[in-house]
Design an enzyme around this catalytic site. Sequence first.
Site, PDB file in Angstrom:
ATOM      1  N   LYS A 144      -2.382  -2.264  -3.096  1.00 22.08           N
ATOM      2  CA  LYS A 144      -3.538  -0.928  -2.560  1.00 22.08           C
ATOM      3  C   LYS A 144      -3.127   0.129  -2.810  1.00 22.08           C
ATOM      4  O   LYS A 144      -2.414   0.946  -2.144  1.00 22.08           O
ATOM      5  CB  LYS A 144      -3.744  -1.424  -1.276  1.00 22.08           C
ATOM      6  CG  LYS A 144      -4.827  -0.219  -0.418  1.00 22.08           C
ATOM      7  CD  LYS A 144      -5.115  -1.001   0.548  1.00 22.08           C
ATOM      8  CE  LYS A 144      -5.945   0.188   0.812  1.00 22.08           C
ATOM      9  NZ  LYS A 144      -6.515  -1.260   2.632  1.00 22.08           N
TER      10      LYS A 144
ATOM     11  N   GLU B  24       0.558  -1.088  -0.170  1.00 21.26           N
ATOM     12  CA  GLU B  24      -0.196   0.261  -0.322  1.00 21.26           C
ATOM     13  C   GLU B  24       1.033   1.376  -0.301  1.00 21.26           C
ATOM     14  O   GLU B  24       0.803   1.793   0.961  1.00 21.26           O
ATOM     15  CB  GLU B  24      -0.913  -0.064   1.280  1.00 21.26           C
ATOM     16  CG  GLU B  24      -1.855   1.376   1.649  1.00 21.26           C
ATOM     17  CD  GLU B  24      -2.615   1.728   2.544  1.00 21.26           C
ATOM     18  OE1 GLU B  24      -2.672   0.561   3.453  1.00 21.26           O
ATOM     19  OE2 GLU B  24      -3.554   1.983   2.580  1.00 21.26           O
TER      20      GLU B  24
HETATM   21  P1  13P Z   1      -9.087   4.183   3.919  1.00 14.28           P
HETATM   22  O1  13P Z   1      -9.596   3.331   2.743  1.00 14.28           O
HETATM   23  O2  13P Z   1      -9.508   4.948   4.807  1.00 14.28           O
HETATM   24  O3  13P Z   1      -7.962   5.162   3.264  1.00 14.28           O
HETATM   25  O4  13P Z   1      -8.120   3.395   4.754  1.00 14.28           O
HETATM   26  C1  13P Z   1      -7.135   2.630   3.530  1.00 14.28           C
HETATM   27  C2  13P Z   1      -6.583   1.754   4.865  1.00 14.28           C
HETATM   28  O5  13P Z   1      -6.102   0.953   4.870  1.00 14.28           O
HETATM   29  C3  13P Z   1      -5.641   2.735   5.217  1.00 14.28           C
HETATM   30  O6  13P Z   1      -4.038   2.640   5.499  1.00 14.28           O
END
Ligand code: 13P
Length: 341
Positions: free
Chosen positions: A219, A177
């Site tokens: 992600k 991510e």
């Molecule tokens: P949000 O969808 O609130 O941005 O959170 C996703 C997430 O996993 C943050 O690390």
Amino acid sequence: MSKQELEITAKAMVASGKGILAMDESTPTCKSRFEKLGIACTEENRQAYRDMLVTIDGLSEFIGAAILFDETIRQKSLNGTPFATCLSNAGIIPGIKVDKGAKDLAGHPAEKVTEGLDGLRDRLAEYKEMGARFTKWRAVITIAEGIPSRGCIEANAHGLARYAALAQEAGLVPIVEPEVLINGDHTIERSFEVTEETLHTVFDELVTQRVHLEGMILKPSMVISGLDCPQRAGVTEVAEHTVRCLLHTVPAAVLGVAFLSGGQTDEQATAHLNAMHNLGRDLPWTLTFSYARALQQRAMEIWRGKAANVTAAQKALYHRAKLNSAAARGSYSEAMEQEAA
Ligand code: 13P
């Protein structure tokens, strides 16, 4: 675990029309979200809230996997079953956030690097024992005057790749991510530039660290104008920029791309995903959602720490998950917002 087993898990996490529920808020993040709604952030309330989320009837129609926080994977639901087991029993794959948060990056004012590699191999083995089948690590990239720096992008990409290799070694699918933050007044073009450079660097590092691309999930954040940008780009523009950026940078070998919501409203996050599926482009990966705020916000507002509100909160989250599932197939419409949950 073989590469093939990693692929089977990755595929199941983003099976057609399904997304990922991020419910891995750290305790400080949970505290700030609870406190805005006047909910006391006690261990008991956090357990009751997570219990509300994992006991939603039929959620697995729309949700293939859920990301837990360390405290939650060690906790039991209100009926005494460990949360990871509750999820598995409901047909939802349990996973765990394993990074230790974004800390100030030395020598780089206003920039962060995510920590958590020390001792990670041992923590992964423990989480696997507790039932986790995948992991998550979040890096943050800030856009502002003169940043992000190359040093920040490289440090974060390296951390993501080292983490992903360790997760796969442990037989756990890594969610990678790299979040380009929405805060600031930047244009969508600037967001495109920074996201493109970030993803290029991340995949370069992933390949260098020998990460099996078919056995991971990306992600990313969407390519979007900053929250304070005077002229924010519309839905189609966000969809076009985001898909073009991903096509430039994400190898076709990657099985799934699941967006974070990153401070968009829940309706925006759904509309953007839906629009990406209606551009008429062939996409080599499954494109879906892994939202925290955009899935949970309404449900948390309804719940407010009261057992009497659990059913109504669950209905709200079920409905939101259903709309996002429709968006992941390109069949969402604004009219569906009004449907009874
Ligand atoms: P949000 O969808 O609130 O941005 O959170 C996703 C997430 O996993 C943050 O690390």
